[in-house]
Design a protein around this motif. Structure first.
Motif, short mmCIF file in Angstrom:
data_model
loop_
_atom_site.label_atom_id
_atom_site.label_comp_id
_atom_site.label_asym_id
_atom_site.label_seq_id
_atom_site.Cartn_x
_atom_site.Cartn_y
_atom_site.Cartn_z
N TYR A 134 0.83 -1.21 0.00
CA TYR A 134 0.00 0.00 0.00
C TYR A 134 0.87 1.26 0.00
CZ TYR A 134 -3.59 -3.42 1.26
OH TYR A 134 -4.44 -4.50 1.27
N SER A 135 1.92 1.22 -0.81
CA SER A 135 2.92 2.30 -0.82
C SER A 135 2.38 3.57 -1.48
CB SER A 135 4.17 1.82 -1.55
OG SER A 135 5.04 2.90 -1.81
N GLU A 136 2.36 4.65 -0.73
CA GLU A 136 1.97 5.94 -1.30
C GLU A 136 3.00 6.39 -2.33
OE1 GLU A 136 0.88 10.53 0.13
OE2 GLU A 136 1.74 9.09 1.57
N TYR A 137 4.26 6.11 -2.09
CA TYR A 137 5.32 6.50 -3.02
C TYR A 137 5.11 5.82 -4.38
CZ TYR A 137 9.89 6.75 -5.26
OH TYR A 137 10.91 6.96 -6.16
N TYR A 144 2.34 4.63 -5.62
CA TYR A 144 1.12 5.17 -6.23
C TYR A 144 1.41 6.52 -6.90
CZ TYR A 144 -3.26 7.85 -6.31
OH TYR A 144 -4.32 8.65 -6.68
N ASN A 145 2.12 7.41 -6.20
CA ASN A 145 2.44 8.72 -6.78
C ASN A 145 3.37 8.60 -7.98
OD1 ASN A 145 0.89 10.26 -5.01
ND2 ASN A 145 2.51 10.33 -3.47
N PRO A 169 -6.27 4.48 -5.79
CA PRO A 169 -5.48 3.30 -5.45
C PRO A 169 -6.40 2.25 -4.81
CG PRO A 169 -5.21 4.98 -3.77
CD PRO A 169 -6.12 5.57 -4.80
N MET A 219 -4.81 2.50 3.51
CA MET A 219 -4.26 3.65 2.79
C MET A 219 -4.84 4.95 3.33
SD MET A 219 -4.17 2.14 -1.14
CE MET A 219 -5.69 1.19 -1.04
N TRP A 232 -3.48 7.64 3.73
CA TRP A 232 -2.94 8.79 3.00
C TRP A 232 -3.82 9.18 1.80
CZ3 TRP A 232 -2.16 6.74 -1.77
CH2 TRP A 232 -1.85 5.38 -1.85
N TYR A 233 -4.70 8.27 1.36
CA TYR A 233 -5.60 8.58 0.25
C TYR A 233 -6.89 9.16 0.79
CZ TYR A 233 -8.93 7.92 -3.58
OH TYR A 233 -9.90 8.12 -4.53
#
Length: 621
Positions: free
Chosen positions: A162-165, A167-168, A190, A206, A208-209
């Protein structure tokens, strides 16, 4: 029971969202749809039980929601989607029609089929693999098809923790690619279709989403902006005449609205009238709009048939027989410039030729590539010439009247899907065709003439020009506006820059056909006298002028007689080697396969030939 009726009534009133899924193989499209159906409680218990059993049968240690949509046995065995699977479901807010399309490159044509009517496309990207060629290809096709909303579903986020990095990273890469496309609305979500993250419910993995879940977005996205409610376009499907006192025109309104009393025009004929009534199974209406199936009656008795289009008199589409099209090739055989195809546009069928292929698009980098033909699943920009003009809009303005399909007349198989991007063939970006205020029918009425082009083809010395000028004299005496286009005469001016190479001969005939069409448009009959030895050129001339205006006359005089006559001394020069590639000596003459008239001047006098041609004209009136 009252609750059941209420639910049904609310369902009918809710609007429909048509969406399609796309992406590369094994990105999880079918799993995503299966999870949507399951989490939104749109699966029957017996169906879910069957999926559980099949999951065990195929060795899954989890419930494989992809099996809810992979209906074909071959798909279940291979674990891929090879056809377009349609699924229907609803929530209290909206009804949905989902097209689950294939991911393999060889099934791009299936993806086009599924996406052609979509309001929204979900393009899945595997978080592990990132942006691949098929993701780009499907994004490009979605932009060509004018799909208003694109959702980039970054799937399998569970496999990248579930990496935000990550995804970005994928988001930035896609935005860089999409900057080259015409996509108005892109939304990134995501998710994990297998685990259910951000499908119906927001994911706890996630935080952060902060955006909506996929289902929340689908329920609330506005789709009205993609519908053309301005340009009234009504392709006639059928002439409805149940008895002598009723004559209506049935069809489905492709775009716009219409009211009782509106002034209309019928295309391509250009006839005018007013709407007398709008009839449905439930009675008459005062107004109807896009998507409704109605029967329209008019105040005047007008000759209208299937394939014609009724439009508002103050809001007209283009009418032309030349189109520039972005074409997705779906045929197993490559495109062929020498083959006559069939196009279906709205309710109308018309013969067409691919006259030029400007370029093919490389879906990986969107670069334009020069090619001679298109092959299966390739996309290119082509020019089409139709045998007769049709009414149409640019695809970007009206998807209903700007799209067409290409059909192989020999097999009746659809071999191409096209989006009209320009009104006509263009030789520069700022060149447009203008339509005058005086139409063809008005000119014909003024001159009291229904113009044709009589195309006389045959060997040099066969008698073409003699017949042409005798026919011109006969028409003139009958006060018919007429003009002779003769091979020698046009080379003194219009075509004086052309030689006698194969390419120059092709261009010579093309220019003559264009001039003949302009004369016919002005209401003037044309008599064209040209050797025109190549069947391909005559077929294209027929397409340019229009088959209803084109009468091919084969002056079939034996070669030995033509050599004996040799009125210009050309055969002697050719035999002596002073003229290269002279037709009949060094270059062959391709006799017409199906001419309207055949004349042998060794058996038929000039007067008899003129009478035969005039009788042909009387026969078609």
């Amino acid at each position: 029971m009252r609750d059941v009726h209420y639910i049904i009534e609310q369902s009918i009133k809710s609007d429909i969202l048509r969406l399609t899924t796309a992406g590369s193989v094994d990105d999880g499209k079918s799993t995503l749809i299966g999870r949507l159906l399951y989490d939104s409680k749109n699966i029957f218990d017996d169906h879910l039980q069957a999926v559980n059993e099949d999951s065990s049968k195929w060795g899954r240690d989890y419930v494989d929601y992809a099996l809810l949509t992979d209906g074909l046995k071959a798909e279940r065995e291979q674990g891929i989607t090879i056809d377009v699977a349609y699924r229907y479901f609803s929530t209290p807010k909206r009804r949905f029609i989902i097209a689950d399309t294939p991911g393999h490159e060889e099934y791009t044509r299936n993806m086009v089929t599924g996406a052609s009517t979509a309001d929204l496309a979900i393009i899945l990207i595997d978080a592990c693999k990132g942006l691949v060629t098929q993701s780009k290809r499907h994004s490009f096709v979605s932009s060509l098809l004018g799909i208003p909303h694109i959702v980039i579903a970054v799937n399998k986020m569970d496999l990248v923790d579930y990496s935000e990095y990550r995804y970005n990273q994928i988001r930035e890469e896609y935005l860089d690619f999409a900057s080259k496309l015409e996509i108005d609305d892109i939304t990134f979500i995501p998710l994990s279709a297998l685990k259910g993250d951000n499908i119906v419910h927001s994911s706890v993995h996630m935080p952060w989403y902060e955006g909506p879940s996929l289902m929340s977005f689908l329920e609330n996205v506005y789709t009205g902006a993609g519908r053309n409610l301005v340009d009234f376009r009504f392709p006639v499907q059928m002439v409805n005449r149940p008895h002598l006192n009723f004559r209506g025109f049935a069809g489905r309104i492709a775009s716009g609205t219409v009211k009782k009393g509106d002034g209309i025009k019928v295309l391509p004929s250009g006839q005018s009238s007013h709407v007398k009534s709008i009839v449905t199974m439930d009675g008459e209406l005062t107004e109807a709009f896009m998507g409704m199936s109605v029967t329209i009656t008019l105040e005047d008795e007008i000759d209208i048939s299937r394939g014609d289009m009724i439009v508002h008199s103050h809001n007209l589409p283009h009418v032309d027989n030349k189109l520039e099209v972005i074409l997705v090739w779906m045929g197993d055989e490559p495109s062929d410039k020498n083959k006559t195809y069939l196009i279906k546009h709205s309710s109308h069928y018309e013969k067409a030729l691919i006259t030029c292929l400007n370029y093919r698009v490389n879906p990986d980098n969107l670069h334009r590539e020069d090619v001679e033909f298109l092959q299966l699943n390739e996309i290119g920009r082509v020019c089409l010439e139709l045998f007769n003009p049709i009414p149409f809009d640019e695809y970007s303005r009206n998807r209903s009247t700007g799209g067409l399909i290409l059909i192989d007349p020999d097999t009746n198989i659809t071999i191409g899907a096209g989006m009209i991007i320009n009104r006509s063939l263009t030789y520069g970006k700022n060149i447009y065709k203008h339509t005058g205020v005086i139409g063809h029918s008005e000119r014909c009425l003024l001159l009291n003439n229904q113009p044709l082009t009589y195309w006389l083809t045959g060997l040099s010395g066969s008698g073409k020009s003699t017949i042409a000028f005798a026919l011109e004299k006969e028409f003139y005496q009958k006060q018919k506006p007429v003009y002779v286009l003769d091979g020698d005469n046009v080379r003194h001016g219009l075509n004086k820059d052309l030689g006698f190479s194969i390419d120059d001969r092709h261009e010579n005939i093309r220019r003559i056909a264009e001039v003949a069409r302009l004369f016919n448009d002005a209401g003037i009959t044309v008599i064209a006298s040209f050797i025109s030895p190549f069947e391909e050129d005559r077929i294209k001339a027929r397409a340019i002028i229009g088959p209803r205006r084109f009468c091919e006359i084969f002056v079939d005089t034996p070669l030995e007689i033509c050599i004996q006559r040799d009125p210009k001394g050309l055969y002697k020069k050719a035999i002596d080697g002073k003229i290269k590639d002279f037709t009949g000596i060094k270059s062959s003459f391709e006799a017409p396969a199906h001419p309207q008239i055949t004349i042998d001047t060794t058996k038929t006098s000039i007067k008899e030939a003129v009478d035969i041609i005039q009788n042909y004209e009387i026969g078609i009136d």
